[in-house]
Design an enzyme around this catalytic site. Structure first.
Site, PDB file in Angstrom:
ATOM      1  N   ASP A  35       0.872  -1.184   0.000  1.00  0.00           N
ATOM      2  CA  ASP A  35       0.000   0.000   0.000  1.00  0.00           C
ATOM      3  C   ASP A  35       0.906   1.229   0.000  1.00  0.00           C
ATOM      4  OD1 ASP A  35      -3.211   0.414   1.260  1.00  0.00           O
ATOM      5  OD2 ASP A  35      -1.877   2.139   0.993  1.00  0.00           O
ATOM      6  N   ASP A 129     -19.594  -3.063  -8.826  1.00  0.00           N
ATOM      7  CA  ASP A 129     -20.798  -3.165  -9.662  1.00  0.00           C
ATOM      8  C   ASP A 129     -20.967  -1.921 -10.547  1.00  0.00           C
ATOM      9  OD1 ASP A 129     -21.458  -1.358  -7.649  1.00  0.00           O
ATOM     10  OD2 ASP A 129     -23.351  -2.331  -7.085  1.00  0.00           O
ATOM     11  N   GLU A 130     -20.210  -0.845 -10.227  1.00  0.00           N
ATOM     12  CA  GLU A 130     -20.381   0.406 -10.985  1.00  0.00           C
ATOM     13  C   GLU A 130     -19.951   0.265 -12.442  1.00  0.00           C
ATOM     14  OE1 GLU A 130     -19.298   4.033  -9.114  1.00  0.00           O
ATOM     15  OE2 GLU A 130     -20.079   3.409  -7.176  1.00  0.00           O
ATOM     16  N   TYR A 153     -14.150   7.095 -12.272  1.00  0.00           N
ATOM     17  CA  TYR A 153     -13.822   5.960 -11.385  1.00  0.00           C
ATOM     18  C   TYR A 153     -14.278   4.643 -12.011  1.00  0.00           C
ATOM     19  CZ  TYR A 153     -14.622   2.433  -7.761  1.00  0.00           C
ATOM     20  OH  TYR A 153     -14.673   1.243  -7.059  1.00  0.00           O
ATOM     21  N   ALA A 155     -15.179   3.927 -15.012  1.00  0.00           N
ATOM     22  CA  ALA A 155     -14.537   3.630 -16.302  1.00  0.00           C
ATOM     23  C   ALA A 155     -13.141   3.060 -16.074  1.00  0.00           C
ATOM     24  CB  ALA A 155     -14.470   4.891 -17.160  1.00  0.00           C
ATOM     25  N   SER A 156     -12.435   3.591 -15.068  1.00  0.00           N
ATOM     26  CA  SER A 156     -11.078   3.072 -14.815  1.00  0.00           C
ATOM     27  C   SER A 156     -11.150   1.658 -14.258  1.00  0.00           C
ATOM     28  CB  SER A 156     -10.288   4.003 -13.887  1.00  0.00           C
ATOM     29  OG  SER A 156     -10.835   4.000 -12.574  1.00  0.00           O
ATOM     30  N   LYS A 157     -12.153   1.365 -13.437  1.00  0.00           N
ATOM     31  CA  LYS A 157     -12.306  -0.003 -12.915  1.00  0.00           C
ATOM     32  C   LYS A 157     -12.724  -0.957 -14.057  1.00  0.00           C
ATOM     33  CE  LYS A 157     -12.018  -1.306  -9.151  1.00  0.00           C
ATOM     34  NZ  LYS A 157     -10.874  -1.773  -8.312  1.00  0.00           N
ATOM     35  N   HIS A 288     -24.616  10.965 -11.963  1.00  0.00           N
ATOM     36  CA  HIS A 288     -24.981  10.133 -10.805  1.00  0.00           C
ATOM     37  C   HIS A 288     -25.841   8.934 -11.229  1.00  0.00           C
ATOM     38  CE1 HIS A 288     -26.528  10.438  -6.357  1.00  0.00           C
ATOM     39  NE2 HIS A 288     -25.882   9.319  -6.590  1.00  0.00           N
TER      40      HIS A 288
HETATM   41  P1  NAD Z   1     -10.078   2.671  -0.011  1.00  0.00           P
HETATM   42  O1  NAD Z   1      -9.958   3.940  -0.763  1.00  0.00           O
HETATM   43  O2  NAD Z   1     -10.570   2.681   1.390  1.00  0.00           O
HETATM   44  O3  NAD Z   1      -8.652   1.929   0.005  1.00  0.00           O
HETATM   45  C1  NAD Z   1      -7.819   1.883  -1.110  1.00  0.00           C
HETATM   46  C2  NAD Z   1      -6.414   1.542  -0.631  1.00  0.00           C
HETATM   47  O4  NAD Z   1      -5.542   1.494  -1.771  1.00  0.00           O
HETATM   48  C3  NAD Z   1      -5.822   2.582   0.325  1.00  0.00           C
HETATM   49  O5  NAD Z   1      -5.189   1.962   1.422  1.00  0.00           O
HETATM   50  C4  NAD Z   1      -4.807   3.318  -0.539  1.00  0.00           C
HETATM   51  O6  NAD Z   1      -3.710   3.855   0.198  1.00  0.00           O
HETATM   52  C5  NAD Z   1      -4.361   2.214  -1.494  1.00  0.00           C
HETATM   53  N1  NAD Z   1      -3.824   2.758  -2.741  1.00  0.00           N
HETATM   54  C6  NAD Z   1      -4.372   3.728  -3.530  1.00  0.00           C
HETATM   55  N2  NAD Z   1      -3.585   3.989  -4.574  1.00  0.00           N
HETATM   56  C7  NAD Z   1      -2.497   3.156  -4.456  1.00  0.00           C
HETATM   57  C8  NAD Z   1      -1.327   2.960  -5.226  1.00  0.00           C
HETATM   58  N3  NAD Z   1      -1.084   3.684  -6.336  1.00  0.00           N
HETATM   59  N4  NAD Z   1      -0.433   2.035  -4.801  1.00  0.00           N
HETATM   60  C9  NAD Z   1      -0.659   1.312  -3.676  1.00  0.00           C
HETATM   61  N5  NAD Z   1      -1.726   1.462  -2.910  1.00  0.00           N
HETATM   62  C10 NAD Z   1      -2.664   2.376  -3.292  1.00  0.00           C
HETATM   63  O7  NAD Z   1     -10.967   1.729  -0.923  1.00  0.00           O
HETATM   64  P2  NAD Z   1     -11.934   0.516  -0.518  1.00  0.00           P
HETATM   65  O8  NAD Z   1     -13.299   1.035  -0.341  1.00  0.00           O
HETATM   66  O9  NAD Z   1     -11.291  -0.275   0.543  1.00  0.00           O
HETATM   67  O10 NAD Z   1     -11.909  -0.299  -1.898  1.00  0.00           O
HETATM   68  C11 NAD Z   1     -10.944  -1.322  -2.115  1.00  0.00           C
HETATM   69  C12 NAD Z   1     -11.179  -1.934  -3.482  1.00  0.00           C
HETATM   70  O11 NAD Z   1     -12.485  -2.478  -3.544  1.00  0.00           O
HETATM   71  C13 NAD Z   1     -11.099  -0.927  -4.631  1.00  0.00           C
HETATM   72  O12 NAD Z   1     -10.455  -1.563  -5.702  1.00  0.00           O
HETATM   73  C14 NAD Z   1     -12.547  -0.625  -4.981  1.00  0.00           C
HETATM   74  O13 NAD Z   1     -12.677  -0.290  -6.333  1.00  0.00           O
HETATM   75  C15 NAD Z   1     -13.200  -1.948  -4.658  1.00  0.00           C
HETATM   76  N6  NAD Z   1     -14.615  -1.879  -4.251  1.00  0.00           N
HETATM   77  C16 NAD Z   1     -15.027  -1.058  -3.242  1.00  0.00           C
HETATM   78  C17 NAD Z   1     -16.351  -1.058  -2.833  1.00  0.00           C
HETATM   79  C18 NAD Z   1     -16.840  -0.169  -1.710  1.00  0.00           C
HETATM   80  O14 NAD Z   1     -18.049  -0.090  -1.484  1.00  0.00           O
HETATM   81  N7  NAD Z   1     -15.969   0.487  -0.954  1.00  0.00           N
HETATM   82  C19 NAD Z   1     -17.266  -1.886  -3.479  1.00  0.00           C
HETATM   83  C20 NAD Z   1     -16.835  -2.706  -4.531  1.00  0.00           C
HETATM   84  C21 NAD Z   1     -15.484  -2.707  -4.887  1.00  0.00           C
HETATM   85  O1  DAU Z   2     -21.093   0.322  -5.765  1.00  0.00           O
HETATM   86  C1  DAU Z   2     -19.785   0.094  -5.298  1.00  0.00           C
HETATM   87  C2  DAU Z   2     -19.088   1.415  -5.108  1.00  0.00           C
HETATM   88  O2  DAU Z   2     -19.643   2.008  -3.943  1.00  0.00           O
HETATM   89  C3  DAU Z   2     -17.565   1.285  -4.971  1.00  0.00           C
HETATM   90  O3  DAU Z   2     -17.038   0.781  -6.164  1.00  0.00           O
HETATM   91  C4  DAU Z   2     -16.931   2.642  -4.654  1.00  0.00           C
HETATM   92  O4  DAU Z   2     -15.543   2.489  -4.423  1.00  0.00           O
HETATM   93  C5  DAU Z   2     -17.591   3.198  -3.410  1.00  0.00           C
HETATM   94  O5  DAU Z   2     -17.075   4.494  -3.144  1.00  0.00           O
HETATM   95  C6  DAU Z   2     -19.104   3.258  -3.576  1.00  0.00           C
HETATM   96  O6  DAU Z   2     -19.467   4.245  -4.580  1.00  0.00           O
HETATM   97  P1  DAU Z   2     -20.733   5.225  -4.367  1.00  0.00           P
HETATM   98  O7  DAU Z   2     -20.544   6.407  -5.220  1.00  0.00           O
HETATM   99  O8  DAU Z   2     -21.992   4.470  -4.483  1.00  0.00           O
HETATM  100  O9  DAU Z   2     -20.507   5.571  -2.800  1.00  0.00           O
HETATM  101  P2  DAU Z   2     -20.645   6.948  -1.989  1.00  0.00           P
HETATM  102  O10 DAU Z   2     -20.534   6.577  -0.543  1.00  0.00           O
HETATM  103  O11 DAU Z   2     -19.752   8.008  -2.495  1.00  0.00           O
HETATM  104  O12 DAU Z   2     -22.147   7.369  -2.292  1.00  0.00           O
HETATM  105  C7  DAU Z   2     -23.234   6.507  -2.012  1.00  0.00           C
HETATM  106  C8  DAU Z   2     -24.500   7.207  -2.494  1.00  0.00           C
HETATM  107  O13 DAU Z   2     -24.745   8.351  -1.660  1.00  0.00           O
HETATM  108  C9  DAU Z   2     -24.386   7.753  -3.910  1.00  0.00           C
HETATM  109  O14 DAU Z   2     -25.650   7.619  -4.558  1.00  0.00           O
HETATM  110  C10 DAU Z   2     -24.064   9.236  -3.730  1.00  0.00           C
HETATM  111  C11 DAU Z   2     -24.747   9.572  -2.423  1.00  0.00           C
HETATM  112  N1  DAU Z   2     -24.069  10.604  -1.591  1.00  0.00           N
HETATM  113  C12 DAU Z   2     -22.759  10.432  -1.313  1.00  0.00           C
HETATM  114  C13 DAU Z   2     -22.093  11.359  -0.537  1.00  0.00           C
HETATM  115  C14 DAU Z   2     -20.612  11.192  -0.231  1.00  0.00           C
HETATM  116  C15 DAU Z   2     -24.796  11.672  -1.096  1.00  0.00           C
HETATM  117  O15 DAU Z   2     -26.021  11.803  -1.326  1.00  0.00           O
HETATM  118  N2  DAU Z   2     -24.146  12.588  -0.323  1.00  0.00           N
HETATM  119  C16 DAU Z   2     -22.816  12.488  -0.030  1.00  0.00           C
HETATM  120  O16 DAU Z   2     -22.264  13.376   0.666  1.00  0.00           O
END
Ligand code: NAD
Ligand code: DAU
Length: 347
Positions: A35, A129-130, A153, A155-157, A288
């Site tokens: 990390d 799922d995005e 985001y 698109a990159s995933k 959105h």
């Molecule tokens: P997060 O942002 O909490 O953690 C990401 C971690 O990656 C951090 O510790 C960060 O320091 C590290 N990182 C970022 N850029 C890096 C780099 N260039 N080199 C090395 N480390 C790096 O994210 P998260 O919510 O824990 O998500 C983890 C993974 O799961 C992501 O790939 C995300 O796309 C995927 N994901 C997240 C969710 C969600 O709801 N959070 C859902 C589905 C999939």
């Molecule tokens: O679906 C999986 C994704 O879920 C992951 O791939 C992403 O890494 C993770 O960040 C998350 O994406 P979302 O955009 O769905 O999560 P976020 O918590 O940013 O927002 C959840 C919903 O709430 C979304 O519809 C936007 C809305 N929102 C978010 C914030 C931060 C608000 O209404 N107000 C806010 O301040």
């Protein structure tokens, strides 16, 4: 698996996954957590694991975009599998500054795939799922849904998923991919909906709901996601994708109302002012996605996984964790975070 490399292990899901592997699974090997400690990475998330499993837990601070640094890790340790979570993960930040998302999520994944190919090791990609874009009022994302990402985001995933699949098909690399819905639980960085609302409510700040608040997300407790990842790593069919969801569709406004009502009981204000009064509807997020919903039939039928946590108890546990971990909250709210919040919500 003797030496499992986990990328992004200091983030939200990564740290929960490492804790799950050591404490709640039959994993007996060593974990190398790679990390770069970006704003979302916090080694403190794993302080207890570092102490308790010092002979099996290795932390390397390295950027997945730095091929030389990654190659050094492979020279030093006999890595036999990669579970790849490192990413820039926040949609709003991707809208403000897509560059970091292209670098880490696409080029970083490419570097890891090339090293996996050199050593021909198992590679699992934790994706979202995005990638499927937005659903209308009906229907569910399946593993054969079209990729139609809407944000930089997603698109990159999506691009990184395509690379992983191509390395599997072209080079016979033993790959799997999981596409999961919105996770919630302990250690989530407070830019995301749930912790943001909890912490703002505790600070008597406005609760910023985007648009009409009727966008729908499917919510999964993070420990359930970790169990799914472990199942796929162990038993997933190579070359396949698995959708992972919580069967828990909620409109954002309902999630925020629930948080407010729980806080009214767990942390009432002296004036007993209902936290719902802090809700403020603000300008919508560009692009959105309206609704996400996951069909998890494949992972349930083929690998025997299903979510175990229910939303009502999961959200209470999560809120309690934030109430009990105020020191963690203060430490992650750095200057960078405060500046981001100011830019984001003063628009
Ligand atoms: P997060 O942002 O909490 O953690 C990401 C971690 O990656 C951090 O510790 C960060 O320091 C590290 N990182 C970022 N850029 C890096 C780099 N260039 N080199 C090395 N480390 C790096 O994210 P998260 O919510 O824990 O998500 C983890 C993974 O799961 C992501 O790939 C995300 O796309 C995927 N994901 C997240 C969710 C969600 O709801 N959070 C859902 C589905 C999939
Ligand atoms: O679906 C999986 C994704 O879920 C992951 O791939 C992403 O890494 C993770 O960040 C998350 O994406 P979302 O955009 O769905 O999560 P976020 O918590 O940013 O927002 C959840 C919903 O709430 C979304 O519809 C936007 C809305 N929102 C978010 C914030 C931060 C608000 O209404 N107000 C806010 O301040």
């Amino acid at each position: 698996m003797d030496y499992l490399m986990i990328t992004g292990g200091c983030g939200f899901i990564g740290s929960n996954l490492i804790r799950h592997l050591f404490l709640n699974s039959d994993f007996k090997g060593s974990i190398i957590n790679v990390d770069n400690l970006s704003y979302a990475g916090n080694p403190e998330n794993l302080e207890d694991i570092k102490t308790e499993f010092s002979n099996r837990y290795i932390f390397v601070q390295a950027d997945i975009c730095d091929m030389d640094a990654l190659a050094d890790i492979f020279d030093k340790y006999p890595v036999d599998a990669i579970c790849h979570l490192a990413a820039q993960s926040h949609v709003d930040r991707s809208i403000e500054k897509p560059d970091d998302f292209i670098q880490t999520n696409i080029n970083g994944t490419y570097n890891l795939l090339e090293l996996a190919r050199k050593y021909m090791i198992r590679f699992h990609h934790v994706s979202t799922d995005e990638v499927y874009g937005s659903l209308g009022p009906k229907g569910l994302f399946t593993e054969t849904s079209l990729y139609m990402p809407s944000s930089p985001y997603s698109a990159s995933k999506a691009a990184s998923d395509h690379l992983v699949r191509a390395w599997g098909v072209t080079y016979n690399l033993p790959v799997t991919i999981s596409n999961c819905s919105n996770n919630y639980g302990p250690y989530q960085f407070p830019e995301k909906l749930m912790p943001l609302m909890v912490l703002n409510a505790l600070g008597k700040k406005a609760l910023p709901v985007y648009g009409d608040g009727l966008n729908i997300r499917d919510w999964l407790y993070v420990e359930d996601h970790c169990r799914a990842i472990v199942k796929i790593l162990q038993d997933g069919i190579l070359g396949e994708t698995y959708n992972v969801g919580g069967n828990c569709e909620m409109a954002n406004i309902d999630v925020v109302n629930m948080i407010c009502d729980i806080l009214d009981k767990m942390a009432p204000t002296i004036e007993k002012q209902p936290h719902r009064e802090l809700i403020t509807f603000i300008k919508d997020r560009p692009g959105h996605d309206r609704r996400y919903a996951i069909d998890s039939t494949k992972i349930t039928q083929k690998l025997g996984w299903k979510p175990e946590e229910n939303f009502a108890s999961g959200i209470e546990k999560t809120i309690k964790w934030y109430l009990d971990n105020q020191k963690w909250v203060e430490r992650v709210q750095t200057g960078e975070y405060r500046a981001w919040m100011e830019r984001q919500y003063k628009k």
